[in-house]
Design a protein around this motif. Structure first.
Motif, PDB file in Angstrom:
ATOM      1  N   UNK A 173     -62.678  26.658  67.387  1.00 27.06           N
ATOM      2  CA  UNK A 173     -63.687  25.687  66.949  1.00 27.06           C
ATOM      3  C   UNK A 173     -63.429  24.282  67.488  1.00 27.06           C
ATOM      4  N   UNK A 174     -62.136  23.905  67.582  1.00 31.21           N
ATOM      5  CA  UNK A 174     -61.747  22.608  68.171  1.00 31.21           C
ATOM      6  C   UNK A 174     -60.436  22.817  68.929  1.00 31.21           C
ATOM      7  N   UNK A 175     -60.107  21.882  69.769  1.00 29.40           N
ATOM      8  CA  UNK A 175     -58.821  21.878  70.465  1.00 29.40           C
ATOM      9  C   UNK A 175     -58.015  20.682  69.971  1.00 29.40           C
ATOM     10  N   UNK A 176     -56.803  20.986  69.509  1.00 25.30           N
ATOM     11  CA  UNK A 176     -55.963  19.924  68.985  1.00 25.30           C
ATOM     12  C   UNK A 176     -54.645  20.470  68.478  1.00 25.30           C
ATOM     13  N   UNK A 177     -53.902  19.603  67.805  1.00 29.26           N
ATOM     14  CA  UNK A 177     -52.590  19.973  67.269  1.00 29.26           C
ATOM     15  C   UNK A 177     -52.736  20.378  65.814  1.00 29.26           C
ATOM     16  N   UNK A 191     -55.860  26.433  58.449  1.00 30.07           N
ATOM     17  CA  UNK A 191     -55.072  25.592  59.356  1.00 30.07           C
ATOM     18  C   UNK A 191     -55.815  24.274  59.514  1.00 30.07           C
ATOM     19  N   UNK A 192     -55.056  23.180  59.483  1.00 23.04           N
ATOM     20  CA  UNK A 192     -55.629  21.857  59.712  1.00 23.04           C
ATOM     21  C   UNK A 192     -55.323  21.445  61.144  1.00 23.04           C
ATOM     22  N   UNK A 193     -56.374  21.143  61.907  1.00 29.35           N
ATOM     23  CA  UNK A 193     -56.211  20.748  63.310  1.00 29.35           C
ATOM     24  C   UNK A 193     -56.580  19.281  63.446  1.00 29.35           C
ATOM     25  N   UNK A 194     -55.618  18.465  63.857  1.00 29.72           N
ATOM     26  CA  UNK A 194     -55.875  17.033  64.057  1.00 29.72           C
ATOM     27  C   UNK A 194     -56.727  16.821  65.297  1.00 29.72           C
ATOM     28  N   UNK A 195     -57.819  16.074  65.135  1.00 32.83           N
ATOM     29  CA  UNK A 195     -58.737  15.794  66.239  1.00 32.83           C
ATOM     30  C   UNK A 195     -59.193  14.349  66.144  1.00 32.83           C
ATOM     31  N   UNK A 196     -59.888  13.897  67.152  1.00 38.84           N
ATOM     32  CA  UNK A 196     -60.446  12.547  67.126  1.00 38.84           C
ATOM     33  C   UNK A 196     -61.717  12.546  66.279  1.00 38.84           C
ATOM     34  N   UNK A 197     -62.080  11.371  65.823  1.00 39.45           N
ATOM     35  CA  UNK A 197     -63.280  11.229  65.000  1.00 39.45           C
ATOM     36  C   UNK A 197     -64.524  11.668  65.776  1.00 39.45           C
ATOM     37  N   UNK A 277     -63.268  39.375  52.100  1.00 38.60           N
ATOM     38  CA  UNK A 277     -62.797  38.741  50.873  1.00 38.60           C
ATOM     39  C   UNK A 277     -61.337  38.344  50.873  1.00 38.60           C
ATOM     40  N   UNK A 278     -60.603  38.618  51.960  1.00 41.28           N
ATOM     41  CA  UNK A 278     -59.188  38.266  52.035  1.00 41.28           C
ATOM     42  C   UNK A 278     -58.979  37.217  53.128  1.00 41.28           C
ATOM     43  N   UNK A 279     -58.130  36.238  52.811  1.00 41.34           N
ATOM     44  CA  UNK A 279     -57.859  35.182  53.788  1.00 41.34           C
ATOM     45  C   UNK A 279     -56.904  35.697  54.855  1.00 41.34           C
ATOM     46  N   UNK A 280     -57.091  35.227  56.080  1.00 42.87           N
ATOM     47  CA  UNK A 280     -56.218  35.589  57.193  1.00 42.87           C
ATOM     48  C   UNK A 280     -55.821  34.313  57.920  1.00 42.87           C
ATOM     49  N   UNK A 281     -54.702  34.370  58.627  1.00 47.92           N
ATOM     50  CA  UNK A 281     -54.183  33.205  59.349  1.00 47.92           C
ATOM     51  C   UNK A 281     -54.943  33.059  60.668  1.00 47.92           C
ATOM     52  N   UNK A 287     -56.044  30.353  69.740  1.00 46.44           N
ATOM     53  CA  UNK A 287     -55.138  29.343  70.310  1.00 46.44           C
ATOM     54  C   UNK A 287     -55.853  28.003  70.281  1.00 46.44           C
ATOM     55  N   UNK A 288     -55.377  27.079  69.435  1.00 50.70           N
ATOM     56  CA  UNK A 288     -56.060  25.792  69.230  1.00 50.70           C
ATOM     57  C   UNK A 288     -55.605  24.726  70.226  1.00 50.70           C
ATOM     58  N   UNK A 289     -54.560  25.001  70.988  1.00 47.96           N
ATOM     59  CA  UNK A 289     -54.064  23.979  71.930  1.00 47.96           C
ATOM     60  C   UNK A 289     -54.923  23.924  73.199  1.00 47.96           C
TER      61      UNK A 289
END
Length: 289
Positions: A173-177, A191-197, A277-281, A287-289
Motif C-alpha cells: 500500500x505504501x513504501x517506507x520503514x 504494521x505501522x509504516x512511516x511515510x511522508x505527509x 476473521x483472523x489477523x495475519x502479519x 515487502x514495504x521497503x
C-alpha cells in the motif's frame, strides 16, 4: 279418570279450519282471485320464507364481494397485501440482523478487540495421518474408467483445458520503514509504516470498499474486502479518495497518508490484514521497503 281433550281439539280445529282469501274488484266486487288457506299452511309458508330469506342473505354476504362494504369485514386484496407486508417485514428483520452482526465484526476489527488463535501443527498433522491411514486409496473400476476417459480428452484438448491458476499477489500500500511491527503480545494486529505527509495509499489487491469513515481514535479509515476471505484495513489517513461501495484495483490510490486520530504520533499508515476473521502479519506477505 278421563282427561279433558277439548283445548287440544280446539287448537287443532283452529289450525286446520279452512279459510278463503278472496281478491275482489273494488267497484264491481267481481272476484278476481281466491285461495283456500289454513292457519297451519300460513305458518309453515311464512317459516319457510324466512328461512330462505336468511339463508340467501347470509350466502350473499359471505360468498360475494358485497361483504367488503359491511363494517367489520376485510377485503381479500387487503388480506393478501397484509400477508405480503408480513413476509417482507420478516425478510427485512433478517437482513437487519445480518447487517448488525457484520458491522459488529467490523467494529471489532477497527478497535482491535480480537484474539489470535494458535494451532498446534503437530496435532493437526498427526490427525491427518490417522485419517489418511483409514482410507482405502485403491481405485475402483468406475474410477479407473473415468480417469482413462479424462486422460484421453486432455490429450487432444491440451490448450483448452490447461489453464493456469490465478496468482493472488498483494501490492504494497505504501513504501517506507516499519516503525512498529505486528505483535500479538501487544495486541498490535498491524504494521505501522512511516511515510511522508499525504503520501498516496494504494489498494493491496482488487476488491470493494466496505467501509470509508472517520473516527476520533483512528482518523480517516478505509476497509477493503478482497477475494479468498481477505480484508485490508488502512487507518490514520489524512483524506479518503474512495467511498463505500467503490470497486478498486490493486495499486489504485484509495487514500492519502497522514496523522489523523488520537492514537497517531506522526505521519504513518496503520495497515492490517484479516483472513476469515483472523489477523495475519502483513510483513510476511508484503515487502514495504
Amino acid at each position: 279418570m278421563k282427561h279433558d281433550n277439548k283445548p287440544h281439539k280446539k287448537i287443532k280445529r283452529k289450525l286446520l279450519d279452512k279459510y278463503r282469501l278472496v281478491i275482489l274488484t273494488e267497484n264491481t266486487f267481481e272476484e278476481r282471485l281466491s285461495f283456500k288457506l289454513t292457519r297451519l299452511n300460513v305458518f309453515v309458508t311464512a317459516t319457510l320464507f324466512l328461512i330462505v330469506l336468511f339463508t340467501g342473505t347470509y350466502g350473499l354476504i359471505a360468498y360475494t364481494p358485497l361483504r367488503e362494504y359491511i363494517p367489520g369485514y376485510s377485503s381479500t386484496a387487503l388480506k393478501k397485501r397484509a400477508m405480503a407486508l408480513n413476509y417482507k417485514t420478516d425478510s427485512l428483520q433478517r437482513v437487519i440482523s445480518m447487517n448488525e452482526l457484520y458491522f459488529s465484526s467490523i467494529k471489532k476489527v477497527l478497535q482491535g478487540d480480537v484474539s489470535a488463535v494458535e494451532f498446534n501443527k503437530d496435532s493437526i498433522i498427526e490427525s491427518i495421518k490417522v485419517e489418511a491411514s483409514e482410507v482405502d486409496f485403491n481405485p475402483s473400476l468406475e474410477d479407473s474408467l473415468l480417469r482413462e476417459k479424462v486422460s484421453k480428452e486432455d490429450k487432444y484438448n491440451l490448450f483448452e483445458s490447461a489453464t493456469a491458476g490465478a496468482n493472488f499477489v498483494l501490492f504494497p500500500p505504501v513504501n517506507g520503514t516499519i516503525s512498529e511491527p505486528y505483535s500479538l503480545e501487544k495486541k498490535h494486529y498491524a504494521v505501522d509504516i512511516a511515510v511522508v505527509q499525504d503520501a498516496p495509499v494504494k489498494a493491496t489487491a482488487d476488491g470493494i470498499v466496505i467501509f470509508a469513515e472517520w473516527s476520533p481514535t483512528t482518523g480517516h479509515v478505509i476497509i477493503i474486502e478482497h477475494s479468498y476471505g481477505l480484508i485490508s484495513v488502512y487507518k490514520h489517513n489524512s483524506s479518503l479518495v474512495k467511498t463505500q461501495g467503490d470497486l478498486v484495483k490493486a495499486g489504485e490510490v484509495v487514500a492519502t497518508a497522514g496523522d489523523s486520530g488520537e492514537f497517531s504520533t506522526g505521519p504513518h499508515l496503520h495497515f492490517e490484514l484479516w483472513n476469515d476473521g483472523y489477523s495475519i502479519d502483513p510483513s510476511n506477505f508484503i515487502d514495504f521497503n
